[in-house]
Design an enzyme around this catalytic site. Structure first.
Site, short mmCIF file in Angstrom:
data_model
loop_
_atom_site.label_atom_id
_atom_site.label_comp_id
_atom_site.label_asym_id
_atom_site.label_seq_id
_atom_site.Cartn_x
_atom_site.Cartn_y
_atom_site.Cartn_z
N ARG A 16 0.79 -1.37 0.06
CA ARG A 16 0.03 0.13 0.07
C ARG A 16 0.83 1.30 -0.10
O ARG A 16 0.21 2.36 -0.29
CB ARG A 16 -1.11 -0.10 1.14
N LYS A 354 33.08 24.08 1.01
CA LYS A 354 33.21 22.69 0.81
C LYS A 354 34.50 22.03 1.44
O LYS A 354 35.41 22.80 0.96
CB LYS A 354 32.87 21.95 -0.61
N TYR A 369 33.18 31.33 -3.41
CA TYR A 369 33.04 29.52 -3.23
C TYR A 369 34.39 29.32 -2.71
O TYR A 369 35.58 29.46 -3.25
CB TYR A 369 32.97 28.99 -4.61
N ASN A 380 40.41 37.75 5.74
CA ASN A 380 39.11 38.29 5.13
C ASN A 380 39.08 38.19 3.65
O ASN A 380 40.24 38.32 2.65
CB ASN A 380 39.23 40.03 5.31
N ALA A 426 42.25 43.21 -5.63
CA ALA A 426 41.07 42.94 -6.09
C ALA A 426 41.15 42.64 -7.71
O ALA A 426 42.35 42.99 -8.45
CB ALA A 426 40.24 44.18 -6.09
#
Ligand code: UD1
Ligand code: CA
Length: 462
Positions: A16, A354, A369, A380, A426
């Site tokens: 069922r 990860k 990431y 930082n 940067a």
């Protein structure tokens, strides 16, 4: 003390449920259905515990071996009915004399205290069989208890074998029984399959025992929820909700604030410290430990992880990872397996991590990431930084030491190390190690073409 053995029936496919895997393994509040009756019999201190399996036997054994290994498995090749299933356990009980507790695998809400009552009643009445019943407003699907004029049980009739009159009976068989071993196995040999389903019904044993002059008696549970059986996905959902509520109540009684218990899903085997607040739409799975004074949610999914104290996890996923104290995660962060995040860390919006270690006081604020990375203290990471950890064949490590400042929009091509107190500019694509205290800059210089717009417009109007 009279000895007790238990037989749990788990050989049915659970037709069922309309499922390709066995009913016994369907998770209910994060634990396989079968684990509930196993935990129950264990908590009662029952020494000899037999589980009857048939369909998907190896799969069941394998999954259950992670939870329990002191179990005897009996094999029922063909599912010819519950009486036949119990018979398969007989060969493991030839030297046994005492009480046999029979349970079905699909009744996970049952409490140990109720079973204890059943056992006590069985002993008091010197009964041959004592079974659990309940009065239900909607008894459909269950076997019904037939009583004689004196109100004593005289048999059980299954749903599909009911006469119209019997269909009005509200008292049902919960499917939990105490038997005297010798009398049970003798009676089982007399069960036939003269019924609608052409199965050997364990429930027929009651009448057989009574006909032989033995005593059969019942215990009626007041809390009807406890004996709810899971036969369909609808039942599964109902029972799961009850279990989640039970778990929520338990945590609240231990000093955890749960803003909305109807929209919070805490599995079994979860620990939560005092004064932690769980906001709505949070799911916390088995094996998770959360410290004191944390804020979890809204919308957080914590999977088998460990969270320190005073940590906040907002609208984020944390999977098989360890998070320290006074750390903030989210909103919208994804902490993937094998990550270790230290104390006083900030992980912000749209950050995926990860298999990464982040030490105390580091900040990974936005759109980043980090995979297979090791970050020291007070690092930082600028917005839009990614570790390029995969070269198409294997995963490579990135090491970022204490006090490093990674500029925004960096690509860190692993394997690579950024040594202590360094900076990267940067927009850099860092392919080589950066020595301690240096600035790594890896981008082409900007060139400004003066009066370019005016010249362009002139060209176009020509
Ligand atoms: C059974 C009872 C019913 C009771 C209900 C309570 C019988 C005949 N009926 O009905 O009176 O009200 O439980 O929930 O016992 N199983 C085997 N081998 C088999 C058949 C079943 O191991 O050959 C196992 C199943 O895996 C399951 C349990 O026995 O764990 C009960 O079987 P199920 O088909 O769910 O019985 P119900 O129809 O619910
Ligand atoms: Ca059932």
């Amino acid at each position: 003390m009279e000895s007790i053995a238990s037989i749990i029936l788990a050989a049915g496919q659970g037709k069922r449920m309309k499922s390709s895997f066995p009913k016994a393994l369907h998770p209910v509040a994060g634990s396989p259905m079968l684990s509930y009756s196993l935990e129950l019999t264990k908590s009662l201190g029952i020494g000899k515990r037999i589980v009857v399996i048939g369909q998907h036997a190896e799969k069941i054994k394998k999954e259950i071996s992670d939870i329990e290994n002191e179990i005897i498995y009996a094999y029922q090749e063909k599912q010819l009915g519950t009486a036949h299933a119990v018979q398969q356990a007989e060969k493991y009980l030839v030297d046994f004399s005492g009480i046999i507790l029979v349970l079905y695998t699909d009744v996970p809400l049952l409490k140990a205290s109720t079973i204890q009552k059943l056992i006590n009643c069985h002993k008091e009445h010197r009964a041959s069989c004592t079974l659990l019943t309940a009065n239900l407003e909607q008894p459909e699907g269950y076997g019904r208890i037939i009583r004689n004029q004196e109100g004593k049980i005289s048999g059980i009739v299954e749903q599909r074998d009911l006469t119209k009159e019997q269909g009005l009976i509200k008292e049902i068989n919960a499917g939990i029984y105490c038997f005297n071993s010798k009398e049970l196995f003798a009676a089982l040999k007399m069960v036939n399959k003269n019924n609608y389903q052409k199965e050997y019904y364990l429930t027929d044993v009651i009448k057989i025992l009574l006909d032989k002059g033995y005593v059969a008696t019942t215990v009626t549970v007041q809390d009807r929820e406890e004996i709810m059986g899971i036969n369909t996905r609808m039942d599964l959902s109902r029972v799961s909700c009850i279990l989640y509520q039970r778990n929520a109540y338990e945590h609240m009684s231990n000093g955890v604030t749960i803003i909305d218990k109807n929209n919070t899903y805490i599995d079994n085997h979860v620990k939560i410290g005092q004064d932690t607040v769980i906001y709505p739409y949070s799911i916390i799975t088995a094996g998770t430990e959360i410290g004191e004074c944390c804020h979890i949610g809204p919308y957080s999914h914590i999977i088998n992880s460990s969270i320190g104290r005073e940590t906040r996890i907002c609208s984020s996923n944390v999977e098989k990872s360890k998070i320290g104290n006074n750390t903030m995660i989210g909103p919208y962060a994804h902490i993937r397996p094998e990550s270790i995040i230290g104390d006083d860390v900030r992980i912000g919006n749209y950050v995926e991590v990860k298999k990464t270690f982040i030490d105390k006081g580091s900040k990974v604020g936005h759109l980043t990431y980090l995979g297979d990375a090791t970050l020291g203290k007070k690092v930082n990471i600028g917005a839009g930084t990614i570790t390029c950890n995969f070269d198409g064949k294997k995963k490579n490590p990135t090491t970022i030491k204490d006090g490093v400042f990674i500029g925004s929009n960096n690509a860190l091509v692993a394997p690579v190390t950024i040594d202590r107190n360094s900076y990267t500019a940067a927009g850099s694509t860092i392919t080589e190690n950066v020595p301690a205290g240096s600035l790594g800059i890896a981008r082409s210089r900007q060139k400004n073409i003066i009066d370019w717009t005016e010249k362009k417009n002139k060209r176009e109007t020509k």
